[in-house]
Scaffold this motif. Structure first.
Motif, PDB file in Angstrom:
ATOM      1  N   ALA A 194       0.819  -1.217   0.000  1.00  0.00           N
ATOM      2  CA  ALA A 194       0.000   0.000   0.000  1.00  0.00           C
ATOM      3  C   ALA A 194       0.849   1.263   0.000  1.00  0.00           C
ATOM      4  O   ALA A 194       0.477   2.275  -0.608  1.00  0.00           O
ATOM      5  N   VAL A 195       2.010   1.230   0.667  1.00  0.00           N
ATOM      6  CA  VAL A 195       2.876   2.411   0.704  1.00  0.00           C
ATOM      7  C   VAL A 195       3.860   2.435  -0.457  1.00  0.00           C
ATOM      8  O   VAL A 195       4.703   3.321  -0.547  1.00  0.00           O
ATOM      9  N   ILE A 251      10.660  -2.684  10.365  1.00  0.00           N
ATOM     10  CA  ILE A 251       9.444  -2.115  10.930  1.00  0.00           C
ATOM     11  C   ILE A 251       9.607  -0.612  11.135  1.00  0.00           C
ATOM     12  O   ILE A 251       8.685   0.173  10.894  1.00  0.00           O
ATOM     13  N   GLY A 252      10.816  -0.191  11.544  1.00  0.00           N
ATOM     14  CA  GLY A 252      11.068   1.234  11.677  1.00  0.00           C
ATOM     15  C   GLY A 252      10.971   1.953  10.342  1.00  0.00           C
ATOM     16  O   GLY A 252      10.364   3.027  10.235  1.00  0.00           O
ATOM     17  N   ALA A 253      11.547   1.350   9.284  1.00  0.00           N
ATOM     18  CA  ALA A 253      11.501   1.967   7.952  1.00  0.00           C
ATOM     19  C   ALA A 253      10.083   1.993   7.402  1.00  0.00           C
ATOM     20  O   ALA A 253       9.657   2.974   6.776  1.00  0.00           O
ATOM     21  N   LEU A 254       9.322   0.922   7.637  1.00  0.00           N
ATOM     22  CA  LEU A 254       7.940   0.869   7.175  1.00  0.00           C
ATOM     23  C   LEU A 254       7.086   1.924   7.880  1.00  0.00           C
ATOM     24  O   LEU A 254       6.304   2.644   7.233  1.00  0.00           O
ATOM     25  N   SER A 260       4.954   9.333   6.579  1.00  0.00           N
ATOM     26  CA  SER A 260       5.621  10.444   5.907  1.00  0.00           C
ATOM     27  C   SER A 260       4.610  11.313   5.161  1.00  0.00           C
ATOM     28  O   SER A 260       3.497  10.877   4.839  1.00  0.00           O
ATOM     29  N   ALA A 261       5.015  12.548   4.874  1.00  0.00           N
ATOM     30  CA  ALA A 261       4.144  13.461   4.130  1.00  0.00           C
ATOM     31  C   ALA A 261       3.845  12.912   2.740  1.00  0.00           C
ATOM     32  O   ALA A 261       2.744  13.100   2.202  1.00  0.00           O
ATOM     33  N   ALA A 265      -0.099  12.628   2.096  1.00  0.00           N
ATOM     34  CA  ALA A 265      -0.639  13.612   1.151  1.00  0.00           C
ATOM     35  C   ALA A 265      -0.994  12.999  -0.199  1.00  0.00           C
ATOM     36  O   ALA A 265      -1.506  13.687  -1.083  1.00  0.00           O
ATOM     37  N   ASN A 266      -0.745  11.695  -0.350  1.00  0.00           N
ATOM     38  CA  ASN A 266      -1.018  11.022  -1.620  1.00  0.00           C
ATOM     39  C   ASN A 266      -2.217  10.087  -1.443  1.00  0.00           C
ATOM     40  O   ASN A 266      -2.092   9.028  -0.823  1.00  0.00           O
TER      41      ASN A 266
END
Length: 358
Positions: A194-195, A251-254, A260-261, A265-266
């Motif tokens: 999804a990201v 998990i931290g990076a995900l 994140s913006a 914002a997307n």
């Protein structure tokens, strides 16, 4: 008599009174009415604001009601008292429930029945200005499971599900758990997709057919299937220890990318993320949507010095009859780590177990 009476001067007639809306006369000296365009703009702005508030409220209610609840935390005699900050038990479950045969093949999960823990982590979010701490609890740790005797930590979940696992962690660490979160196979992969994938940098290639991955060294974007294999594989010179380090880093990076913006914002990333999140995680009965931002904020600090990541200090291993080789916690350092978390104290460097040379 001339029209208008004596002294009437046709050239000096008083001006007609000003006209208001719809031709109504306004008294002399009154201010002109506000322009219709300005009033119309205010109504449009107010309507738009009400629509936005309604959408946000509706989305909040939807997400809150969509969270899957688990009866995981209970009171019992001798339960540790509440300490400072908040403690989360975060569990990665290898349950195949809800996965089709195609999903099992795509994610290389196999078709094992039942439910076990693939990942066990303790997240401490402090109340003061000390840094949050994410602790990996190795699933092969030798612990005393209430009512079951000595066994590996992940056996607690197999014996009694989330409730027995949570009770075991509390009795072994002396920390009261405030929240429980469980992440499933399919949901995890869907969130990553999804990201738009998550970038990870590998120091060495990883080829593990059992986890369904063959990843080269270097920086690369991992999709859901590859990400799941990356956090599950035990390939590496230190096996499970290297594995939990990869899990914490990923998990931290995900979390950082999800909050994140560029994601928020997307709409093409945000709405798939919001749609997949309720299927990805389950929480205890007393955890609500407003509790989750604290987790995201803490986990998003991984790699930037904002989150301490470690494994419970180890004191060797032991072969136990009927259990096999199990990991022992350091009898001096492990209690010091848990006491620092209980009191919101800074975790000493000597208690942090990280990557080789770290």
């Amino acid at each position: 008599m001339p029209q208008g009476g004596p002294g009437y001067d046709r050239g000096h007639q008083p001006p007609p009174p000003p006209r208001g809306p719809r031709g109504q006369h306004q008294p002399y000296g009154s201010p002109p009415p506000p322009p219709r365009r300005k009033r119309r703009g205010r109504r449009i702005a107010l309507t738009a604001l009400l629509v936005i508030v309604g959408l946000v409220a509706g989305l909040w209610i939807y997400l809150e009601s969509s969270l899957t609840r688990i009866d995981a935390l209970e009171d019992y005699e001798g339960r540790p008292a509440a300490g400072a900050g908040a403690n989360w038990l975060i569990v990665g479950s290898d349950s195949r429930e809800g996965l089709s045969a195609e999903d099992e093949e795509r994610l290389a999960t196999g078709d094992a029945k039942g439910q076990r823990t693939d990942t066990i982590m303790l997240l401490h979010v402090p109340d003061n200005d000390t840094r949050p701490t994410l602790v990996s609890l190795l699933r092969d740790s030798l612990v005393d499971i209430p009512g079951k005797g000595k066994n590996k930590l992940n056996a607690a979940y197999a014996f009694g599900g989330p409730k027995l696992l949570a009770k075991t962690v509390e009795t072994e660490t002396g920390l009261r758990l405030d929240h429980y979160m469980e992440i499933g196979f399919a949901g995890f992969a869907d969130v990553v997709d999804a990201v738009g994938g998550v970038e990870m940098c590998l120091e060495a290639p990883i080829d593990d057919p059992l986890a369904g991955i063959n990843l080269p060294a270097g920086c690369q974007e991992l999709d859901g299937a590859n990400a799941l294999g990356y956090v599950r594989t035990r390939k590496g010179p230190r096996a499970d220890l290297d594995r939990v380090i990869r899990q914490r880093a990923f998990i931290g990076a995900l979390t950082k990318k999800a909050t994140s913006a560029g994601t928020l914002a997307n709409p093409f990333k945000l709405f798939p993320l919001l749609g997949s999140a309720p299927d990805a995680i389950s929480v205890d009965d007393d955890t609500h949507l407003h509790n989750l931002p604290a987790v995201a904020f803490a986990m998003g600090g991984a790699g930037d010095g904002g989150l301490i990541t470690t494994t419970v200090p180890m004191g060797g291993s032991q072969n136990v009859k009927g259990v096999g080789s199990a990991i022992l916690w350091d009898k001096v350092k492990a209690p010091k780590l848990f006491e620092a978390l209980r009191t919101d104290a800074e975790v000493a460097d000597e208690l942090i177990v990280g990557a080789p040379g770290g």
